[in-house]
Each structure stands twice: as structure tokens, then as C-alpha cells.
Design an enzyme around this catalytic site. Structure first.
Site, PDB file in Angstrom:
ATOM      1  N   HIS A 251      -2.408  -3.117  -3.465  1.00 54.42           N
ATOM      2  CA  HIS A 251      -3.610  -3.009  -3.197  1.00 54.42           C
ATOM      3  C   HIS A 251      -4.693  -3.035  -4.135  1.00 54.42           C
ATOM      4  O   HIS A 251      -5.597  -3.661  -4.276  1.00 54.42           O
ATOM      5  CB  HIS A 251      -3.963  -1.771  -2.226  1.00 54.42           C
TER       6      HIS A 251
ATOM      7  N   CYS B 275      -4.196   2.784  -5.164  1.00 52.22           N
ATOM      8  CA  CYS B 275      -3.173   2.281  -4.008  1.00 52.22           C
ATOM      9  C   CYS B 275      -2.468   1.087  -4.523  1.00 52.22           C
ATOM     10  O   CYS B 275      -3.091  -0.056  -4.919  1.00 52.22           O
ATOM     11  CB  CYS B 275      -3.900   2.082  -2.717  1.00 52.22           C
TER      12      CYS B 275
ATOM     13  N   HIS C 206       0.868  -1.143   0.081  1.00 53.41           N
ATOM     14  CA  HIS C 206       0.041   0.138   0.131  1.00 53.41           C
ATOM     15  C   HIS C 206       0.858   1.236   0.145  1.00 53.41           C
ATOM     16  O   HIS C 206       2.086   1.134   0.512  1.00 53.41           O
ATOM     17  CB  HIS C 206      -0.926   0.102   1.334  1.00 53.41           C
TER      18      HIS C 206
ATOM     19  N   LYS D 186      -9.189   1.189  -6.896  1.00 54.96           N
ATOM     20  CA  LYS D 186      -8.373   2.184  -6.419  1.00 54.96           C
ATOM     21  C   LYS D 186      -7.157   2.180  -6.877  1.00 54.96           C
ATOM     22  O   LYS D 186      -6.777   1.149  -7.498  1.00 54.96           O
ATOM     23  CB  LYS D 186      -8.489   2.103  -4.736  1.00 54.96           C
TER      24      LYS D 186
ATOM     25  N   TYR E  79      -2.075  -1.363   8.528  1.00 56.87           N
ATOM     26  CA  TYR E  79      -0.801  -2.150   7.775  1.00 56.87           C
ATOM     27  C   TYR E  79      -0.303  -2.832   9.164  1.00 56.87           C
ATOM     28  O   TYR E  79      -0.280  -2.299  10.497  1.00 56.87           O
ATOM     29  CB  TYR E  79       0.056  -1.068   7.337  1.00 56.87           C
TER      30      TYR E  79
HETATM   31 ZN   LIG Z   1      -4.140   0.458   0.183  1.00 62.08          ZN
END
Ligand SMILES: [Zn+2]
Length: 147
Positions: free
Chosen positions: A113, A135, A10, A133, A37
Site C-alpha cells: 500500500h 501499511c 496491506h 502511510k 480487501y
Molecule cells: Zn493498506
């Protein structure tokens, strides 16, 4: 230890100056019981453990039970737009950390991610237009394919 199928990479989508304390505060504000995380790499390349690998973190919806989540601090520009702004120190530390994790969890897949997004046309890869997304704003799978 739980079964680890994924090592997810990420970005924190935060200012690159942030440290663990600022991240922890955001997770608490969002009502997360656990941090997002396990490992966070700050701009200086230092690797910070946010919680032990045996505990589930809150990084990838639907996959956290089988995932170790790793993040570099950064990933957005001054306007909040996604950008790969990893420092050289972060790149070095990320590669080293992923290599260590992969040695311990050889069956785990290293991916970003965004690579968890649904493969809507079933061609076996998550194409850029399928990403739900951005990321972590760089292509994780080819970058660490040699690990
Ligand atoms: Zn992420």
C-alpha cells in the site's frame, strides 16, 4: 473481469487476533459500501475471501478499479505503532496467494500500500520519507520479486 494492474498488499492495522467478522464491522462503521480487501489472511494462515475479485474493493485510494487488495491481519503493536508481525503461517499463505494471483494476472504489479505514495523527487522509487502511510510495514516489492 476488470483489468488488474496492481495486486496491493496491506496489513489490517488491527489486533492480530481479529477475524473477518471484526474487520467487516469496522468497514461498515466507516461507511464503506465494499470491504477494504478481497482476501484477508488471519494469524493462523487461513485465507478468507471477503468479496469476489470482479468487484472493486476499498483498499488504495485512487487505484481500486485496477487493484486486487490482499491483507494480513496485524501490522500494529500493543501501542498501535506499525510493526511487521506476520506469523510464519501468514507468510506462507501470503506467498502462495500472491503466486496464484500473479499467475492469473501476469501483468499486475505486486506492491505494498505504501508503494502507492507519490514519488515526489521522481527518482523512480517511493523512498521511505515519501510514504504517506506505512501499511503493510514490510518491503513488498523485493520480497515477492521472484514471483
Ligand atoms: Zn493498506
Amino acid at each position: 473481469m476488470r483489468t488488474i494492474s496492481y495486486i496491493a498488499v496491506h496489513c489490517t492495522a488491527s489486533p492480530q487476533s481479529w477475524g473477518v467478522k471484526e474487520l467487516q464491522k469496522v468497514f461498515e462503521q466507516r461507511g464503506f459500501l465494499r470491504p477494504g480487501y478481497h482476501y484477508v489472511i488471519t494469524a493462523d494462515g487461513e485465507v478468507h475471501l471477503m468479496q469476489p475479485e470482479g468487484l472493486i474493493s476499498n483498499g488504495v485510494k485512487g487505484f481500486n478499479k485496477e487493484t486486487i487488495n490482499v491483507a494480513y491481519v496485524g501490522g500494529i503493536d500493543a501501542k498501535g505503532k506499525g510493526i511487521d508481525n506476520r506469523t510464519d503461517a501468514q507468510k506462507v499463505s501470503m506467498r502462495k496467494l500472491l503466486s496464484e494471483l500473479h499467475t492469473r494476472y501476469p501483468h499486475a504489479k505486486i506492491q505494498g500500500h505504501r508503494d502507492f505514495s507519490p514519488d515526489t523527487n521522481h527518482n523512480g522509487v517511493v523512498d521511505p520519507w515519501e510514504r504517506i502511510k506505512e501499511c503493510p510495514c514490510f518491503d513488498v516489492i523485493p520480497e515477492y520479486a521472484d514471483l
